[in-house]
Design a protein around this motif. Sequence first.
Motif, PDB file in Angstrom:
ATOM      1  N   PRO A 224      35.425 -24.008  80.951  1.00  0.00           N
ATOM      2  CA  PRO A 224      35.423 -22.842  81.017  1.00  0.00           C
ATOM      3  C   PRO A 224      34.505 -22.061  80.560  1.00  0.00           C
ATOM      4  O   PRO A 224      34.684 -20.679  80.482  1.00  0.00           O
ATOM      5  N   ARG A 225      34.152 -22.459  79.678  1.00  0.00           N
ATOM      6  CA  ARG A 225      32.690 -22.645  78.602  1.00  0.00           C
ATOM      7  C   ARG A 225      31.679 -23.113  77.902  1.00  0.00           C
ATOM      8  O   ARG A 225      32.097 -24.540  78.797  1.00  0.00           O
ATOM      9  N   LYS A 226      30.821 -22.893  77.174  1.00  0.00           N
ATOM     10  CA  LYS A 226      30.089 -23.892  76.519  1.00  0.00           C
ATOM     11  C   LYS A 226      31.086 -25.011  75.670  1.00  0.00           C
ATOM     12  O   LYS A 226      31.475 -24.895  75.301  1.00  0.00           O
ATOM     13  N   PHE A 227      30.010 -26.123  76.051  1.00  0.00           N
ATOM     14  CA  PHE A 227      31.387 -27.550  75.256  1.00  0.00           C
ATOM     15  C   PHE A 227      29.710 -27.765  73.901  1.00  0.00           C
ATOM     16  O   PHE A 227      28.833 -28.336  74.329  1.00  0.00           O
ATOM     17  N   LYS A 228      30.312 -28.064  72.915  1.00  0.00           N
ATOM     18  CA  LYS A 228      29.272 -28.309  71.722  1.00  0.00           C
ATOM     19  C   LYS A 228      29.845 -29.174  71.149  1.00  0.00           C
ATOM     20  O   LYS A 228      30.609 -29.078  70.378  1.00  0.00           O
ATOM     21  N   THR A 229      29.103 -30.886  70.922  1.00  0.00           N
ATOM     22  CA  THR A 229      29.056 -31.492  70.080  1.00  0.00           C
ATOM     23  C   THR A 229      28.705 -32.067  69.041  1.00  0.00           C
ATOM     24  O   THR A 229      27.050 -32.041  68.485  1.00  0.00           O
ATOM     25  N   VAL A 230      29.190 -32.929  68.377  1.00  0.00           N
ATOM     26  CA  VAL A 230      28.185 -33.291  66.877  1.00  0.00           C
ATOM     27  C   VAL A 230      28.866 -35.360  67.148  1.00  0.00           C
ATOM     28  O   VAL A 230      29.795 -35.574  67.571  1.00  0.00           O
ATOM     29  N   VAL A 231      27.616 -35.879  67.573  1.00  0.00           N
ATOM     30  CA  VAL A 231      28.351 -37.074  67.165  1.00  0.00           C
ATOM     31  C   VAL A 231      27.039 -37.943  66.089  1.00  0.00           C
ATOM     32  O   VAL A 231      25.546 -38.646  66.630  1.00  0.00           O
ATOM     33  N   SER A 232      27.553 -38.102  64.673  1.00  0.00           N
ATOM     34  CA  SER A 232      26.988 -38.711  63.793  1.00  0.00           C
ATOM     35  C   SER A 232      27.493 -39.398  62.581  1.00  0.00           C
ATOM     36  O   SER A 232      28.973 -39.257  62.518  1.00  0.00           O
ATOM     37  N   TRP A 233      26.797 -40.629  62.306  1.00  0.00           N
ATOM     38  CA  TRP A 233      27.371 -40.961  60.628  1.00  0.00           C
ATOM     39  C   TRP A 233      27.253 -40.238  59.434  1.00  0.00           C
ATOM     40  O   TRP A 233      28.540 -40.446  58.690  1.00  0.00           O
ATOM     41  N   LEU A 234      25.894 -39.954  59.766  1.00  0.00           N
ATOM     42  CA  LEU A 234      26.049 -38.657  58.147  1.00  0.00           C
ATOM     43  C   LEU A 234      26.718 -37.439  58.111  1.00  0.00           C
ATOM     44  O   LEU A 234      27.116 -36.860  59.348  1.00  0.00           O
ATOM     45  N   ALA A 235      27.016 -36.764  57.384  1.00  0.00           N
ATOM     46  CA  ALA A 235      27.934 -35.304  57.400  1.00  0.00           C
ATOM     47  C   ALA A 235      26.782 -34.234  56.982  1.00  0.00           C
ATOM     48  O   ALA A 235      26.813 -33.690  56.395  1.00  0.00           O
ATOM     49  N   ASP A 236      25.814 -34.596  57.937  1.00  0.00           N
ATOM     50  CA  ASP A 236      24.062 -33.592  57.878  1.00  0.00           C
ATOM     51  C   ASP A 236      24.720 -32.592  59.040  1.00  0.00           C
ATOM     52  O   ASP A 236      23.508 -32.679  58.719  1.00  0.00           O
ATOM     53  N   VAL A 237      25.210 -32.978  59.463  1.00  0.00           N
ATOM     54  CA  VAL A 237      25.316 -32.088  60.347  1.00  0.00           C
ATOM     55  C   VAL A 237      26.745 -30.853  61.051  1.00  0.00           C
ATOM     56  O   VAL A 237      27.699 -30.969  59.970  1.00  0.00           O
ATOM     57  N   PRO A 238      26.645 -29.906  61.195  1.00  0.00           N
ATOM     58  CA  PRO A 238      27.920 -28.703  60.678  1.00  0.00           C
ATOM     59  C   PRO A 238      28.888 -29.709  62.082  1.00  0.00           C
ATOM     60  O   PRO A 238      29.079 -28.576  62.949  1.00  0.00           O
ATOM     61  N   TYR A 239      29.441 -30.042  62.099  1.00  0.00           N
ATOM     62  CA  TYR A 239      30.642 -30.868  62.441  1.00  0.00           C
ATOM     63  C   TYR A 239      31.801 -30.249  62.810  1.00  0.00           C
ATOM     64  O   TYR A 239      32.402 -30.217  63.585  1.00  0.00           O
ATOM     65  N   GLU A 240      32.149 -28.564  61.895  1.00  0.00           N
ATOM     66  CA  GLU A 240      33.240 -28.596  61.831  1.00  0.00           C
ATOM     67  C   GLU A 240      32.964 -27.330  62.608  1.00  0.00           C
ATOM     68  O   GLU A 240      34.153 -26.554  62.443  1.00  0.00           O
ATOM     69  N   ALA A 241      31.383 -26.940  62.787  1.00  0.00           N
ATOM     70  CA  ALA A 241      31.382 -25.455  63.767  1.00  0.00           C
ATOM     71  C   ALA A 241      31.344 -26.208  65.086  1.00  0.00           C
ATOM     72  O   ALA A 241      30.909 -24.912  66.367  1.00  0.00           O
TER      73      ALA A 241
END
Length: 573
Positions: A224-241
Amino acid sequence: MATDTDRTSGGSREHSPAATAKPAVRRKRGEGQWALGHREPLNPNERTKKDDNPLNVRARIESIYAHHGFASIDPADLRGRFRWWGLYTQRKPGIDGGRTAILEPHELDDEYFMLRVRIDGGQLSLEQLRVVADISTRYARDTADITDRQNIQYHWIRIEDMPAIWQQLEAVGLSTTEACGDTPRVVLGSPVAGVSADELVDATPAIDEIVAKYVGDPALSNLPRKFKTVVSWLADVPYEANDVSFLGVVHPEHGPGFDLWVGGGLSTNPMLAQRLGVWVPLAEIPEVWKGVVEVFRDYGYRRLRNRARLKFLVADWGVAKFRQVLEDEFLGRKLIDGPAPDLPARPIDHMGAHPQRDGSCYVGASPIVGRVSGPMLHSLADVAEAHGSQRVRLTPHQKLLVLDVAPEQVEALSDALEGIGLQARPSQIRRSTMACTGIEYCKLAIVETKATAAAVIHHIESTGLDLPISVNVNGCPNACARTQVADIGLKGQLVPGPDGELVEGFQVHLGGGLTMAQGQQSGFGRKLRGLKTTTAELPSYVERLSRAYLDGRKDEDEAFAEWVQRADEDVLR
């Protein structure tokens, strides 16, 4: 799908129609969900995708458009399907921000393109880095930006050059496939995956499998629209966004795995991702990721473009229903309940020198808001190689790292990086400021961003202030630079100047943030009515706000966002 009002009537001859007709019943309009049978295209974007899978446009680029030039491009390809291969037309020079929403798309289009290169997990070998640099110099007028999606973004690309660009990129394992469009875009990962001493599981194999199996898969190329992904052990990426995130967690019975989050996204209707409450082992991440994508594909809203992100479905369903549908309809099994992840004591941006688990060091360096160039990237490859490194990483904060540096080489490397314009000992303002593309190239933008952010950085550095305050500068309301979750978030718009005329400026959001450390709370900041600044006044406004925070905080441990919540409005203006 029922969209019309149903009317029923009845009665005998003794009663008039007005007396016997039942009241009109309006059926709720469908949201364009495939799983509910709503397959008809409901907006022009859906029609374009139904008419032809956008992945097919590459063949037309290579066989027709690259030979006959910009004028030969079908408009449906130009402003739609090209995105599936990382291409957007860039803004025609000389069009001011006041005309952004007035002109038709063809009036904004230049005959050159912005091109995004997928760099999943932000990982680059020096061979790949040299190719990225060479394309910048040869085809993009030396432009190259590190984005907050760990991508490289070029400008001034000609359609005639795309076959040669693809050939170079793909020869070293890079691509532009689904770098844009209604697709699974670049997968974010920790820039220190595989080297961090704090990491229990390297998530890189899951990222690699997702990209190899599913990027470019026609079954997943029409979302339907763009789809953004995070795969990371550490919380050094904007996982909530992000639409979906897998974050490292230790299960008390099953050991290290990943916590699953869904439904994040910012833009004009910001929402934070929510925990699904499940534990996923590394080997199952690709399968579960695919299931989440398929839920979005089949149940995502397609009728209205502005409600077509996964976050709206999650908000309407709730996480319990989302989990149930994922398990019952797409995975065919139950997922294991899992705990919330432990977060670091403070946010991590990896700037400066840090030890790796193998005894080497990595060194984080900061360009100014991600702006680099072909010559700078060539020099970066030379500097890294001269100091014993064969790989670099890009961060989701528009920065970069050089890996595998011997401890005795760290100072020399840091000096050499500074010599090419990359600060390995950056000021707080330099390391914590981001900016989107802005009006220089973006057709959606209203104001300039990169040079504006650079002016703020240089001004604050000249004052000697060195406070941990993030400044995110965005050229329009779409929040590509994560405006709402910065200490100082700036949304570009035209504002009244000193003489009352409209000039470039920003609406100001204060005290936003993501949960990147223990005790830190997510939030979209404080938006004060009428709090705006012109571009010209912005550096002095940031200085004034910084000094107010320095004078008003309880102690050195009180974060800017905490101070903002209790500060008087007059102090924040």
